[in-house]
Design a protein around this motif. Structure first.
Motif, PDB file in Angstrom:
ATOM      1  N   LYS A 155      74.876  68.892  78.561  1.00 43.36           N
ATOM      2  CA  LYS A 155      75.128  67.647  79.153  1.00 43.36           C
ATOM      3  C   LYS A 155      74.703  67.546  80.705  1.00 43.36           C
ATOM      4  CE  LYS A 155      78.723  64.312  79.227  1.00 43.36           C
ATOM      5  NZ  LYS A 155      80.297  64.036  78.829  1.00 43.36           N
ATOM      6  N   PRO A 156      74.218  66.497  80.979  1.00 42.96           N
ATOM      7  CA  PRO A 156      73.706  66.309  82.467  1.00 42.96           C
ATOM      8  C   PRO A 156      75.167  65.716  83.091  1.00 42.96           C
ATOM      9  CG  PRO A 156      72.540  65.048  81.067  1.00 42.96           C
ATOM     10  CD  PRO A 156      73.183  65.601  80.255  1.00 42.96           C
ATOM     11  N   LEU A 186      76.611  63.693  86.480  1.00 40.99           N
ATOM     12  CA  LEU A 186      75.933  62.857  87.491  1.00 40.99           C
ATOM     13  C   LEU A 186      75.925  63.313  88.927  1.00 40.99           C
ATOM     14  CD1 LEU A 186      77.679  59.393  86.252  1.00 40.99           C
ATOM     15  CD2 LEU A 186      75.310  60.414  85.936  1.00 40.99           C
ATOM     16  N   THR A 189      67.855  65.565  85.680  1.00 48.00           N
ATOM     17  CA  THR A 189      67.647  64.377  84.660  1.00 48.00           C
ATOM     18  C   THR A 189      67.337  63.158  85.354  1.00 48.00           C
ATOM     19  OG1 THR A 189      69.122  65.308  82.771  1.00 48.00           O
ATOM     20  CG2 THR A 189      68.496  63.061  82.795  1.00 48.00           C
ATOM     21  N   ILE A 190      66.133  62.630  85.009  1.00 50.72           N
ATOM     22  CA  ILE A 190      65.937  61.327  85.557  1.00 50.72           C
ATOM     23  C   ILE A 190      66.192  60.510  84.032  1.00 50.72           C
ATOM     24  CG2 ILE A 190      64.415  59.707  86.587  1.00 50.72           C
ATOM     25  CD1 ILE A 190      65.174  62.265  88.183  1.00 50.72           C
ATOM     26  N   PHE A 191      67.303  59.673  84.154  1.00 51.64           N
ATOM     27  CA  PHE A 191      67.829  59.000  82.922  1.00 51.64           C
ATOM     28  C   PHE A 191      66.537  58.182  82.286  1.00 51.64           C
ATOM     29  CE2 PHE A 191      71.496  60.010  84.911  1.00 51.64           C
ATOM     30  CZ  PHE A 191      72.232  60.645  84.272  1.00 51.64           C
ATOM     31  N   GLN A 193      71.004  57.347  91.054  1.00 50.06           N
ATOM     32  CA  GLN A 193      71.792  58.271  90.326  1.00 50.06           C
ATOM     33  C   GLN A 193      70.722  59.407  89.610  1.00 50.06           C
ATOM     34  OE1 GLN A 193      74.741  56.749  87.827  1.00 50.06           O
ATOM     35  NE2 GLN A 193      76.260  57.669  89.176  1.00 50.06           N
TER      36      GLN A 193
END
Lengths: 257, 275, 335
Positions: B6-7, B9, B49-51, B92
């Motif tokens: 789980k990334p 924020l 992670t880049i969402f 983010q």
């Protein structure tokens, strides 16, 4: 990302082909209408009531068909110049496909066709990549509609779509089909790019390679297997050149003709 | 319960354009408690992670002694890095980690250190350089040998000038010089002859393309370096960071949990060069 | 206490279960392959020969693991767990061992793969012992011919099943009207495999054959079609990727895709550098991961001897033959 605020300008163009790939796009029906919220079609013979060649710069140009004549080439170069992103649509555009069968014909027959064709015709049939930079390939005859949508969706979000680079067998096994090769049928699944959800083998029909050969194809081994199954040299030659150009490794299949 | 995939924020604090295709991103966890507890050893990496675009492994390029933030130095090469390059201050992203073993810095005490890197391979070494500089008195002499494609692609050139003033011997070389370039030309191993460090009391830290590491190890061995004195950071395809996805599998080891730092003796045991 | 269930009563039993569970049974699909599919009254296939395993219910080809939504205050990250209550009927002993091997990595080893463990926790296994050897199986060699970790174990005996519940959860789903108590001894489920693999010091010996010419010889035939890794009940390697929801501004999800070490792209990093570019190195990775690496890291084999990879290979490459011939070479070389 950068495109999210305004509609992307899109054009569909056809060179020498059956226009089946743009027809496949039309088959998307409702989903296509949904996509129209984000794209604006600027030029397309099939998708517009009145086509007026547009001088506008395009965000994406979808080009189907092979280059068989000087006319095709001029058109292609013109499209490339005015487009930011060029997508080759379907087997004709990506691997020369069905028109490319001409390349594999014996010399006499080739000449006869050339004489009857619209002039000026090129010596050979070419995919788009032979002449211009192609930014993305959507393979297949015709293209896979879902794959088209996925590409468009990724593109509109500013993501770089990437080629999956897996053979048809990968998807065929996921669909839990009985292997045609094991049944003794000549199937090009192991050397052909997937993305079609193994459409043909799932209907018990052999793969004939419309999505192009993989960059990792073991032609020699598959050819040997076809031979074992009982295919003649000519049958193997025809199968390997159905959609694709004869790979270097299988030059021996040409024979003396 | 913690989900290792789980990334969490994080926020971009600063973006710095390093070269035409490389940027350094300074980021921190949004959760202040998480950031406060966060510490790492140079050479460790994060899954970033880049969402909507995906997740990639990135080495931390900032000093382990600077708490409150961490940096990544990223070349725009693929889908995720391309999306990352469009991030601005305040945007983010997601973070997991740190993962990997990192350089065994405590074992380098009282020793001279030779840093050998190629291109963006300097990212994890930069973190180690800062760690060494911070505790200068604990280490011996320090040399940095840096190979780049061309003068325009040299990363951290201003910082290197500073490091030079602080007693680190910095040498750069390029493959393709520009007309103005007055420095060294050639691969990074061509700099080895300039090293004044005696191999007996020196450790070498390497990071760069596989070819560079391969030849650097050969040349260093010729100079008298023993396998246990040479530490290389390996680049591998990674999808999970926790030994699940198996992309980084080398022999029975995993670059993400057993590495990415291996000493040359370990590398000899592993089928690194499989072809 | 053990039970018997008449074969006629199997369908009613499954129908009963499907009121509370998603019931998965082996049955023939359109292309004539026995696959695990949701029970809806179709004929349950008790054949031993089986190309598909229930892997897809634990490590699916495409699995959504997170959803990302951009809110005012920032991204919301939500894990997605499959909590479907499932009963898998007819899982064979080899496949129960395969789940044990996956449990070792995803539940017991490093952290906890909650996506996997959620599926595992919510699934009951009804194993069906083999009473007949299958074509290419070598479970005897691997010691995987008896079911483990199942909730109930069925063994065929004429026109009935001998039923041995193993867990409380298993006992609880047995309907007392259909299942009759029995004091009989369990019928034998000993089979004699047609294929056998030398397993003495296997992990060590086969790794010593890392440079053996056998890899290259075999790989010449290999089509890199990935069939072996797809049908393998323990092949778990995956890739993750994010996808935007179509038409939505910023909603996206993260997926896990089953991947294959037989593909070139599996080890490709930036700059198009591949660590296992050659076919032989990829074939070797598959075999060594099964027989050597997993043994060294986890103390168990990742191969459960189901023989599916052999059955499915279009060019008849057999990992048993590879392993046997390499071991032979290594041991002869050592003499």
């Amino acid at each position: 990302m950068k495109l999210a605020s305004k509609k992307a300008k899109v054009g569909f163009f056809s060179l020498s082909c059956c226009e089946g790939c743009v027809l496949a796009v039309l088959d998307l029906e409702e989903k296509l209408l949904q996509a129209f919220k984000q794209i604006e079609i600027v030029e397309s013979r099939l998708l517009m009531e009145k086509v007026k060649p547009s001088a506008l710069r395009l965000d994406i140009a979808f080009v189907e068909g092979s280059v068989v004549s000087k006319h095709d080439l001029n058109k292609l170069q013109y499209i490339r110049e005015k487009s930011d992103f060029l997508v080759a649509l379907g087997a004709c555009a990506t691997i020369a496909g069905i028109p490319g069968i001409r390349n594999a014909l014996p010399p006499g027959l080739k000449e006869k066709i050339k004489r009857q064709a619209i002039k000026p015709i090129k010596e050979k049939v070419f995919p788009l990549t032979a002449f211009v930079k192609v930014d993305y390939l959507l393979q297949g005859c015709s293209i896979n509609e879902q794959e088209f949508l996925d590409f468009l969706n990724k593109f509109l979000h500013g993501a770089k779509p990437r080629l999956q680079e897996v053979p048809v067998c990968f998807e065929c096994k996921l669909r839990e089909n009985a292997c045609l090769l094991l049944k003794g049928e000549a199937c090009l699944g192991p050397v052909t790019y997937a993305g079609c959800d193994a459409l043909c083998p799932s209907q018990n029909v052999q793969c004939i390679g419309c999505r192009g050969f993989t960059n990792d194809a073991n032609f020699e081994s598959l050819d040997a297997l076809f031979k074992e199954i009982g295919l003649s040299r000519k049958e193997r030659y025809n199968l390997f050149t159905y959609f694709n150009q004869l790979p270097e490794q299988l030059k021996h299949l040409k024979g003396d003709r | 319960m913690i989900t290792p995939e789980k990334p969490e924020l994080a926020e971009v604090l600063e973006v710095k354009q390093e070269t035409s295709d490389t940027k350094t991103f300074t980021v921190r966890f949004e959760n202040p408690k998480r950031q406060k507890k966060f510490f790492f050893v140079p050479g460790k990496f994060m899954m970033v992670t880049i969402f909507g675009f995906g997740e990639i492994p990135l080495s931390i390029s900032s000093s382990p002694y600077k708490t409150g933030f961490m940096s990544f130095t990223v070349v725009n090469v693929g889908n995720v890095t391309n999306a990352m390059h469009s991030l601005k201050k305040g945007d983010q992203l997601g973070l997991r980690g740190p993962f990997g073993n990192g350089f065994p810095m405590q074992r380098f005490r009282k020793k001279n250190i030779l840093f050998v890197c190629g291109g963006c391979g300097i990212a994890p070494l930069r973190s180690a350089i800062y760690a060494v500089r911070e505790k200068k008195e604990e280490f011996g002499k320090v040399e940095l040998m840096f190979g780049c494609k061309n003068p325009q692609s040299i990363l951290f050139s201003q910082e290197m000038d500073q490091w030079g003033k602080q007693g680190i011997s910095v040498q750069t070389t390029v493959d393709k010089p520009s007309p103005k370039w007055a420095g060294n030309i050639g691969v990074v191993t061509s700099l080895f002859k300039n090293s004044v460090l005696s191999p007996e009391n020196t450790v070498a830290l390497l990071c760069g393309p596989p070819v560079m590491i391969h030849f650097a190890l050969i040349e260093l061995r010729k100079k008298g370096f023993k396998d246990r004195q040479m530490f290389a950071s390996l680049e591998r395809m990674m999808q999970c960071g926790v030994g699940y996805c198996s992309h980084c599998n080398i022999g029975n080891r995993y670059a993400c949990i057993d590495g990415p730092i291996f000493n040359a003796a370990e590398l000899k045991e592993l089928p690194v060069k499989e072809e | 206490m053990n039970y018997v269930l008449s074969k006629e009563d199997l369908a009613p039993f499954l129908a009963q279960l499907s009121k509370r569970f998603q019931v998965i049974v082996p049955a023939k699909n359109d292309s004539g392959i026995v696959t695990f599919q949701e029970f809806s009254g179709q004929e349950v296939c008790l054949e031993t020969e089986r190309l598909s395993s229930p892997k897809k219910f634990f490590r699916p080809a495409k699995e959504k693991i997170f959803s990302f939504a951009k809110k005012k205050e920032g991204y919301e990250v939500k894990p997605v767990f499959d909590k479907t209550k499932r009963v898998i009927f007819g899982i064979r002993p080899c496949d129960t061992h395969a789940l044990q091997a996956l449990d070792e990595l995803f539940i017991r080893y490093y952290g906890l793969d909650q996506f996997y463990s959620s599926r595992r926790k919510n699934t009951l296994l009804i194993a069906l012992q083999c009473t007949k050897a299958c074509e290419n199986g070598f479970c005897q060699s691997m010691g995987t011919s008896q079911a483990v970790g199942a909730d109930i174990v069925f063994t065929e005996r004429g026109d009935e099943f001998f039923v041995r519940p193993e867990t409380e959860a298993g006992r609880a789903i047995l309907d007392r009207k259909l299942f009759k108590q029995t004091g009989d001894a369990e019928p034998s489920s000993k089979i004699s495999c047609k294929v056998s693999l030398e397993t003495h010091n296997l992990a060590e010996n086969i790794y010593r054959g890392f440079e053996s010419p056998v890899w290259k010889q075999e790989a010449e035939r290999c089509l890199s079609c990935t069939s072996c890794t797809q049908v393998c009940p323990t092949c778990y390697c995956y890739t993750t990727d994010d996808e935007f929801e179509f038409g939505s501004g910023s909603k996206s999800s993260r997926f896990r895709f089953l991947d294959s070490c037989q593909l070139k792209r599996f080890t490709t990093v930036a700059g198009n550098h591949m660590f296992r570019a050659s076919r032989s190195s990829r074939l070797r990775q598959f075999v060594l991961h099964k027989f050597s690496y997993y043994q060294e890291n986890h103390g168990m084999q990742l191969c459960v001897g189901c023989g599916r990879c052999i059955s499915v290979c279009p060019t008849k490459i057999s990992l048993v033959e590879i392993a046997n011939s390499i071991q032979k070479q290594v041991l002869e070389g050592a003499k």
